[in-house]
Design a protein around this motif. Sequence first.
Motif, PDB file in Angstrom:
ATOM      1  N   ALA A  98       0.845  -1.210   0.000  1.00 55.58           N
ATOM      2  CA  ALA A  98       0.000   0.000   0.000  1.00 55.58           C
ATOM      3  C   ALA A  98       0.871   1.248   0.000  1.00 55.58           C
ATOM      4  O   ALA A  98       0.647   2.182  -0.784  1.00 55.58           O
ATOM      5  N   LYS A  99       1.893   1.272   0.865  1.00 54.73           N
ATOM      6  CA  LYS A  99       2.756   2.460   0.935  1.00 54.73           C
ATOM      7  C   LYS A  99       3.593   2.616  -0.330  1.00 54.73           C
ATOM      8  O   LYS A  99       3.790   3.733  -0.814  1.00 54.73           O
ATOM      9  N   ASP A 100       4.097   1.495  -0.861  1.00 53.98           N
ATOM     10  CA  ASP A 100       4.919   1.578  -2.075  1.00 53.98           C
ATOM     11  C   ASP A 100       4.094   2.080  -3.263  1.00 53.98           C
ATOM     12  O   ASP A 100       4.551   2.917  -4.046  1.00 53.98           O
ATOM     13  N   VAL A 101       2.862   1.561  -3.401  1.00 51.73           N
ATOM     14  CA  VAL A 101       2.020   1.995  -4.528  1.00 51.73           C
ATOM     15  C   VAL A 101       1.659   3.482  -4.375  1.00 51.73           C
ATOM     16  O   VAL A 101       1.697   4.257  -5.350  1.00 51.73           O
ATOM     17  N   ALA A 102       1.352   3.894  -3.134  1.00 51.37           N
ATOM     18  CA  ALA A 102       1.012   5.308  -2.907  1.00 51.37           C
ATOM     19  C   ALA A 102       2.212   6.199  -3.235  1.00 51.37           C
ATOM     20  O   ALA A 102       2.064   7.254  -3.868  1.00 51.37           O
ATOM     21  N   ALA A 103       3.409   5.759  -2.812  1.00 53.85           N
ATOM     22  CA  ALA A 103       4.614   6.540  -3.122  1.00 53.85           C
ATOM     23  C   ALA A 103       4.862   6.546  -4.629  1.00 53.85           C
ATOM     24  O   ALA A 103       5.286   7.568  -5.196  1.00 53.85           O
ATOM     25  N   GLY A 104       4.581   5.413  -5.288  1.00 48.90           N
ATOM     26  CA  GLY A 104       4.738   5.350  -6.745  1.00 48.90           C
ATOM     27  C   GLY A 104       3.808   6.332  -7.443  1.00 48.90           C
ATOM     28  O   GLY A 104       4.186   6.953  -8.446  1.00 48.90           O
ATOM     29  N   ALA A 105       2.595   6.492  -6.903  1.00 54.02           N
ATOM     30  CA  ALA A 105       1.648   7.440  -7.498  1.00 54.02           C
ATOM     31  C   ALA A 105       2.179   8.874  -7.389  1.00 54.02           C
ATOM     32  O   ALA A 105       2.040   9.679  -8.323  1.00 54.02           O
ATOM     33  N   VAL A 106       2.817   9.192  -6.249  1.00 50.78           N
ATOM     34  CA  VAL A 106       3.413  10.530  -6.100  1.00 50.78           C
ATOM     35  C   VAL A 106       4.517  10.724  -7.134  1.00 50.78           C
ATOM     36  O   VAL A 106       4.603  11.771  -7.793  1.00 50.78           O
ATOM     37  N   LEU A 107       5.340   9.682  -7.302  1.00 48.82           N
ATOM     38  CA  LEU A 107       6.431   9.772  -8.278  1.00 48.82           C
ATOM     39  C   LEU A 107       5.881  10.009  -9.685  1.00 48.82           C
ATOM     40  O   LEU A 107       6.364  10.883 -10.420  1.00 48.82           O
ATOM     41  N   LEU A 108       4.830   9.249 -10.054  1.00 45.22           N
ATOM     42  CA  LEU A 108       4.244   9.401 -11.395  1.00 45.22           C
ATOM     43  C   LEU A 108       3.670  10.812 -11.583  1.00 45.22           C
ATOM     44  O   LEU A 108       3.825  11.418 -12.639  1.00 45.22           O
ATOM     45  N   SER A 109       3.004  11.329 -10.542  1.00 45.34           N
ATOM     46  CA  SER A 109       2.417  12.675 -10.674  1.00 45.34           C
ATOM     47  C   SER A 109       3.523  13.724 -10.783  1.00 45.34           C
ATOM     48  O   SER A 109       3.400  14.693 -11.544  1.00 45.34           O
ATOM     49  N   ALA A 110       4.616  13.538 -10.025  1.00 43.80           N
ATOM     50  CA  ALA A 110       5.721  14.511 -10.095  1.00 43.80           C
ATOM     51  C   ALA A 110       6.397  14.459 -11.466  1.00 43.80           C
ATOM     52  O   ALA A 110       6.756  15.508 -12.025  1.00 43.80           O
ATOM     53  N   LEU A 111       6.547  13.239 -12.028  1.00 45.31           N
ATOM     54  CA  LEU A 111       7.146  13.130 -13.368  1.00 45.31           C
ATOM     55  C   LEU A 111       6.247  13.793 -14.411  1.00 45.31           C
ATOM     56  O   LEU A 111       6.720  14.479 -15.319  1.00 45.31           O
ATOM     57  N   THR A 112       4.925  13.579 -14.254  1.00 45.89           N
ATOM     58  CA  THR A 112       3.971  14.215 -15.174  1.00 45.89           C
ATOM     59  C   THR A 112       4.101  15.739 -15.101  1.00 45.89           C
ATOM     60  O   THR A 112       4.141  16.438 -16.131  1.00 45.89           O
ATOM     61  N   ALA A 113       4.191  16.259 -13.865  1.00 46.16           N
ATOM     62  CA  ALA A 113       4.318  17.714 -13.689  1.00 46.16           C
ATOM     63  C   ALA A 113       5.627  18.216 -14.301  1.00 46.16           C
ATOM     64  O   ALA A 113       5.667  19.302 -14.898  1.00 46.16           O
ATOM     65  N   ALA A 114       6.687  17.411 -14.168  1.00 42.86           N
ATOM     66  CA  ALA A 114       7.981  17.821 -14.731  1.00 42.86           C
ATOM     67  C   ALA A 114       7.893  17.901 -16.259  1.00 42.86           C
ATOM     68  O   ALA A 114       8.420  18.836 -16.877  1.00 42.86           O
TER      69      ALA A 114
END
Length: 131
Positions: A98-114
Amino acid sequence: MNTPPPANGSAWRRLCRSFGWARRGVVVLLRTQANARIHAVAAGCAIVAGFVLGITRGEWCAVVAAIGLVFSVEGLNTAIEFVVDLASPELHPLAEKAKDVAAGAVLLSALTAAVIGLLVFGPHLLALVQR
Ligand SMILES: Nc1ncnc2c1ncn2[C@@H]1O[C@H](COP(=O)(O)OP(=O)(O)OP(=O)(O)O)[C@@H](O)[C@H]1O
């Protein structure tokens, strides 16, 4: 422990109370999460750059959407972390997932923003350099 007040009062009062709890959540997010504060600094830089470079209304929409996306996902990730810590203070493979997937979602959103940042600001910066 805080217990929520009963759901009485007018619809307007209930709405105001809900906004109060949501505002409290944003404060908790910024106070407890270093990543959220980094996102806030990055968002501030993007907004200043937007004004300095004179980006278009459409470009503002993309920048604002990117900022909202990252903060929203960071908030959900933090909420998931709190709930997982409450439900599973001891190590558990599902808590880990659960924590890894949630952290992965943050990473994906940050990459999208970049990527959005590159697409919006890249041409403006290039034009500035080539002038
Ligand atoms: N209860 C648990 N059971 C199993 N693994 C866990 C558990 N809690 C944390 N982990 C593992 O440790 C990693 C880091 O978790 P932690 O709660 O420290 O988040 P964090 O990296 O500090 O997140 P943030 O920086 O957003 O606060 C998780 O992604 C997960 O792999």
